[in-house]
Motif scaffolding. Sequence first.
Motif, PDB file in Angstrom:
ATOM      1  N   ASP A 104       0.867  -1.179   0.000  1.00  0.00           N
ATOM      2  CA  ASP A 104       0.000   0.000   0.000  1.00  0.00           C
ATOM      3  C   ASP A 104       0.905   1.232   0.000  1.00  0.00           C
ATOM      4  O   ASP A 104       1.379   1.678   1.049  1.00  0.00           O
ATOM      5  CB  ASP A 104      -0.919  -0.017   1.223  1.00  0.00           C
ATOM      6  N   TRP A 105       1.150   1.781  -1.188  1.00  0.00           N
ATOM      7  CA  TRP A 105       2.086   2.893  -1.327  1.00  0.00           C
ATOM      8  C   TRP A 105       1.581   4.147  -0.614  1.00  0.00           C
ATOM      9  O   TRP A 105       2.379   4.914  -0.067  1.00  0.00           O
ATOM     10  CB  TRP A 105       2.354   3.179  -2.805  1.00  0.00           C
ATOM     11  N   HIS A 106       0.284   4.356  -0.621  1.00  0.00           N
ATOM     12  CA  HIS A 106      -0.273   5.517   0.079  1.00  0.00           C
ATOM     13  C   HIS A 106       0.008   5.410   1.580  1.00  0.00           C
ATOM     14  O   HIS A 106       0.415   6.377   2.224  1.00  0.00           O
ATOM     15  CB  HIS A 106      -1.780   5.625  -0.179  1.00  0.00           C
ATOM     16  N   GLU A 107      -0.196   4.237   2.133  1.00  0.00           N
ATOM     17  CA  GLU A 107       0.054   3.996   3.562  1.00  0.00           C
ATOM     18  C   GLU A 107       1.538   4.203   3.893  1.00  0.00           C
ATOM     19  O   GLU A 107       1.880   4.828   4.908  1.00  0.00           O
ATOM     20  CB  GLU A 107      -0.374   2.579   3.940  1.00  0.00           C
ATOM     21  N   LEU A 108       2.418   3.715   3.036  1.00  0.00           N
ATOM     22  CA  LEU A 108       3.857   3.883   3.264  1.00  0.00           C
ATOM     23  C   LEU A 108       4.251   5.359   3.227  1.00  0.00           C
ATOM     24  O   LEU A 108       5.037   5.826   4.053  1.00  0.00           O
ATOM     25  CB  LEU A 108       4.663   3.104   2.223  1.00  0.00           C
ATOM     26  N   GLU A 109       3.698   6.101   2.284  1.00  0.00           N
ATOM     27  CA  GLU A 109       4.007   7.526   2.182  1.00  0.00           C
ATOM     28  C   GLU A 109       3.455   8.291   3.378  1.00  0.00           C
ATOM     29  O   GLU A 109       4.103   9.187   3.920  1.00  0.00           O
ATOM     30  CB  GLU A 109       3.444   8.100   0.880  1.00  0.00           C
ATOM     31  N   GLU A 110       2.257   7.927   3.818  1.00  0.00           N
ATOM     32  CA  GLU A 110       1.679   8.575   4.996  1.00  0.00           C
ATOM     33  C   GLU A 110       2.548   8.326   6.227  1.00  0.00           C
ATOM     34  O   GLU A 110       2.804   9.223   7.022  1.00  0.00           O
ATOM     35  CB  GLU A 110       0.264   8.059   5.234  1.00  0.00           C
ATOM     36  N   ARG A 111       3.034   7.126   6.378  1.00  0.00           N
ATOM     37  CA  ARG A 111       3.902   6.766   7.513  1.00  0.00           C
ATOM     38  C   ARG A 111       5.202   7.569   7.469  1.00  0.00           C
ATOM     39  O   ARG A 111       5.679   8.069   8.481  1.00  0.00           O
ATOM     40  CB  ARG A 111       4.185   5.253   7.457  1.00  0.00           C
TER      41      ARG A 111
END
Length: 79
Positions: free
Chosen positions: A3-10
């Motif tokens: 989940d690239w969005h989740e990784l970027e948010e983190r």
Amino acid sequence: MTDWHELEERRFVKQVAAAAERIVRGEPSTSLIIVAPPRTLAALRSDFHPDVKLRIVAELAKDLTRHPVGDIEKHLRDE
């Protein structure tokens, strides 16, 4: 699946937590008001250094990213 969005948010949360730590180390008398969407706010709470947590005087769990500064100030006064 990644989940690239989740990784970027983190990654973003970690950057904000580190920036807040640099601010409180550079300005010992600084007080902070934290405004973020509820999920991001929860992640920030867990990543903030204890010295940062001591400086937080208020939190607002709202997404105000698309609001002009005047609207953000109004939200802070109203809370």
